[in-house]
Design a protein around this motif. Structure first.
Motif: not given
Ligand code: SF4
Lengths: 218, 385, 191
Positions: A54-55, A57-58, A60-64, A151
């Motif tokens: 999950i981290e 994936i996190a 890879a998302t917009s914040r990181f 992340p």
């Protein structure tokens, strides 16, 4: 932005180099260029095992936003991926599949062991079905501790990996000379996996405080 | 290898013009991007139609129960975080409730309110992530998930400020909470909660009447009311099949009796994937209502009650359950007078909700099997423990 | 709070049915479990249509010290040996009446545990009974699909039993890791 030195280890003074660059000529080594391209476009495998995924994936998302480092292309098939992020607990039931997936990846390939579980079994180390570290079966390039690692830490481990990639020598690196590395896939037996670890990849650490048996008895 | 009530449709292989066809066996997983982890389905296909499906478990069996039986009661608390790693707070709560049943400890007011706040924030996190993954399974790679994770990060920040960790909060203790929330935390939470409906509006506008989503989810994966009850389905999935059963209302654990909220459920007897998706969207709205009330009424004071130094319950048995975002999460503890539990059992909602996976997938298309699995909302840490 | 289900009305209905006060559970006599379960599910007074939790509990042979007052009026400690047994526990609720739980227990021996499967009564037992079979080695008669669920098929033994010994695959490591270090000091380390 400061331009980095594109011609390391080449005997070229700075003025000549800048002049050449102005004219659109770069004097560089193939190694450097190749590794620069490789390191800037590492394609990770979409491969989540447990909580750490999950981290991942996190990250890879917009914040990181892992795409700042060129690794946003997550590939579901091992045949198109260069990087395997072992994110989570590897159980004994899952270990053969992990090795099999690693075997299917083309060279050059790298492995990040993400989280305490993938490194050593982590909080679940004492469990009967938990593998005590994925490095028993496949070689690991970067160990990323944490439970789960943040992340940001995932991004840093990617940076470390890129640093490692930059030092690769195409002529001698086994990834380029030996063809696709494949490791023995462990098999299920009544109690445990067989073999319990791959001796080519990993050897149990020896205790420096304990004398070898012959010495102790002599 | 056949499963009880649902039987595969009587299958005759088509023989036409001397051509012989046969069933195709596909093993989906354990490494498959749409199985939400390391879950495996052995699927038998006729063309694209599923004629048989066997779920295979155990790829993340981390021996949680065995480990917990060999350590003290409190030491298991961080392990409960890792069961359903989206919802560490509700897992903590269920375990704390079970332990509080073994040893009577009074939980202070403020702790009760904070517990509710944490649990409802967790529900928001779980449902938005689930919706993101669910749309991902439908084929909209990325975008909705990015939106969902954007909101998730805001709540993750709140968790981090309160407990020190983003995911594995380990925040609950027997009789209260580990520490009070930092100064200004409640205000920041209010801000996040107040702005959350805007996001939901945006999301609903984008998704709820989307033509593709409607045609991919309506009438897919139908689950009848009777089967849902008999198979022990709980959580949004049960309510999507038309049963009004929410443990927050039925058991009224904690202080849920003080809040006004509605329980969304469908009014017909079958639920499809769209119902399950919509129930979650509606539940988020109700969570926000609860959060608003809790944030308004929260008193000051202690956050942990008088718990014994060494947690050593007398021989007894306790079963406590909460309405987790995925369904009924229960803990069954048997104490034998030592500081370790004699038996420690987790009742995992994800695993039991998977009982009906085969029934829902039969004679659907293989692409729909992925959607159906996504709508069940499983987390492998909890399925296999 | 949901209303707990009173057990008194059930006791007289079936011979051999016992109430275990300490555990707060109904102990079902052997080979009647399915019958009683169906009755509990369908009887209008109970309507226990939802079986929430199924699990096994493994009791080894235990010595229990008890204080008893003897005839002379003195207290003395008596050691009682409790035989080993295996319990299968069911937690039942009613969704229609919103009541529960009622705890049902099937008792069997440890050596060749065999009980009746309640999967035909409540579907929710299906996977959980499979899990009990896998981890405790209890044979469920009448279970439609009894195989290992969490461990691999070739696996031997039942890991959740109290006397299960796990394979020893620790090695010395540079950091002390309580139990690992202890085992190492006992000289049981793979080097
Ligand atoms: S290291 Fe921690 S967070 Fe990561 S998989 Fe293991 S238990 Fe989960």
């Amino acid at each position: 932005m400061t331009t980095s030195n594109t011609s390391p280890d080449i005997d070229l003074d700075n003025t000549t180099r800048t002049e050449l660059e102005r004219a659109g000529v770069i004097v560089s080594k193939v190694d450097y260029l190749y590794n620069w391209a490789r390191g800037g476009s590492v394609w990770p495998l979409t491969f989540g095992l447990a909580c750490c995924a999950i981290e991942m994936i996190a990250s890879a998302t917009s914040r990181f936003d892992i795409s700042r480092f060129g690794s946003e292309v997550f590939r579901p098939t091992p045949r198109q991926a260069d990087l395997m992020i072992v994110s989570g607990t590897v159980t004994k039931k899952m270990a053969p599949q992990v090795v099999r997936i690693f075997n299917q990846m083309p060279e050059p390939k790298w492995v990040i062991a993400m989280g305490a579980c993938a490194i050593s079994g982590g909080p679940f180390k004492q469990g009967y079905n938990v593998l005590k570290g994925i490095d028993r079966y496949i070689p690991v390039d970067v160990y990323l501790p944490g439970c789960p690692p943040r992340p940001e830490a995932v991004l840093q481990s990617l940076n470390y990996l890129q640093e490692k990639i930059r030092t690769q020598d195409i002529k001698s690196d086994p990834a380029f000379t030996k063809g696709r590395r494949q490791y023995t896939v462990p098999e299920f037996t009544g109690k445990d996996l067989e073999p319990p670890y791959n001796p080519d990849v990993w050897q149990p650490p020896t205790n420096p405080n304990v004398k070898p048996l012959e010495e102790a008895t002599a | 290898m056949s499963s009880p009530t649902a039987t595969a449709p009587n299958y005759e292989l088509i023989q036409q013009d001397g051509l012989e066809t046969s069933l195709l066996e596909v093993s989906m997983g354990p490494h498959h991007p749409s199985t939400h982890g390391v879950f495996r389905m052995d699927v038998k296909l006729d063309g694209e139609t599923v004629v048989d499906l066997q779920p295979v478990f155990g790829y993340l069996h981390r021996n949680h129960e065995k480990l917990a039986e060999n350590m003290s009661y409190l030491a298991s608390m961080p392990f409960t975080d890792r069961l359903d790693y989206f919802n560490s707070m509700t897992n903590n709560w269920a375990y704390a409730l079970a332990a509080e049943k073994l040893v009577e400890i009074e939980v202070p007011e403020r702790a009760e309110y904070l517990r509710v706040i944490m649990a409802e924030l967790t529900r928001l996190v779980n449902h938005i992530s689930l919706v993101g993954f669910f749309i991902n399974d439908l084929g909209a790679l990325g975008t909705p998930l990015l939106y969902a994770f954007r909101e998730r990060e805001k709540i993750m920040d709140l968790f981090e400020q309160a407990s020190g960790a983003r995911m594995m909060c380990n925040y609950f203790r027997f009789g209260g909470l580990r520490n009070d929330v930092p100064e200004g935390w409640l205000d920041r939470t209010r801000e996040v909660v107040d702005r959350f409906p805007d996001f939901l509006d945006e999301y609903e506008k984008l998704l709820c009447e989307n033509e593709i989503i409607l045609s991919r989810t309506q009438g897919v994966g139908c689950l009848s009311r009777d089967l849902a009850i008999s198979a022990g389905i709980t959580g949004p999935m049960l309510r999507a099949s038309g049963v009004n059963y929410d443990i927050r209302k039925v058991d009224q654990y904690g202080i849920y009796n003080r809040f006004k909220f509605r329980v969304p459920y469908t009014d017909d007897d079958v639920g499809d994937c769209y119902d399950r998706f919509m129930i979650r969207m509606l539940e988020m709205r109700e969570s926000i209502e609860i959060l608003k009330q809790a944030l308004r009424d929260i008193p000051g004071g202690d956050i942990i009650g008088k718990a014994p130094k060494i947690f050593k319950p007398k021989p007894a048995e306790a079963y406590a359950r909460v309405e987790g975002p995925k369904g009924e999460l229960g803990f069954y503890l048997i104490a034998d007078g030592t500081p370790k539990p004699y038996r420690y059992r987790v009742r995992p909602p994800s695993l039991i909700n998977l009982t009906v996976l085969r029934d829902m997938c039969l004679s659907q298309k293989i692409a729909d099997a992925v959607v159906i699995l996504g709508s069940i909302d499983i987390v492998l840490g909890e399925v296999d423990r | 709070m949901s209303h707990t289900v009173g057990h008194e009305p059930i006791l007289g209905k079936f011979p051999g049915l016992e109430w275990d006060e300490e555990a707060g559970a109904l102990v079902v006599p052997a080979a009647q479990a399915a019958k009683i379960a169906t009755w509990l599910r369908d009887n209008d007074a109970f309507l226990l249509d939802y079986c929430s939790n199924v699990t096994g509990v493994d009791y080894l042979e235990r010595e229990i010290k008890e204080k008893v007052t003897n005839e002379a009026g003195k207290t003395e400690t008596v050691i009682r040996i409790e035989p080993s047994r295996m319990d299968i526990v069911y937690h039942l609720y009613s969704m229609q009446k919103q009541t529960g739980p009622l705890v049902l227990k099937q008792r069997t021996n440890r050596e060749q545990p065999e009980v009746e499967s309640l999967t035909p009564v409540w579907r929710s037992c299906e996977l959980q009974e499979r899990e009990v079979y896998d981890l405790f080695g209890v044979n469920f008669m009448g279970h439609p699909d009894q195989r290992r669920i969490l461990m691999w098929d070739e696996f031997e033994g039942h890991p959740m039993r109290k006397d299960y010994t796990e394979p020893f695959d620790y090695e010395w490591e540079p950091t002390p890791h309580d139990e690992v270090l202890e085992r190492h000091q006992r000289g049981k380390v793979i080097v």
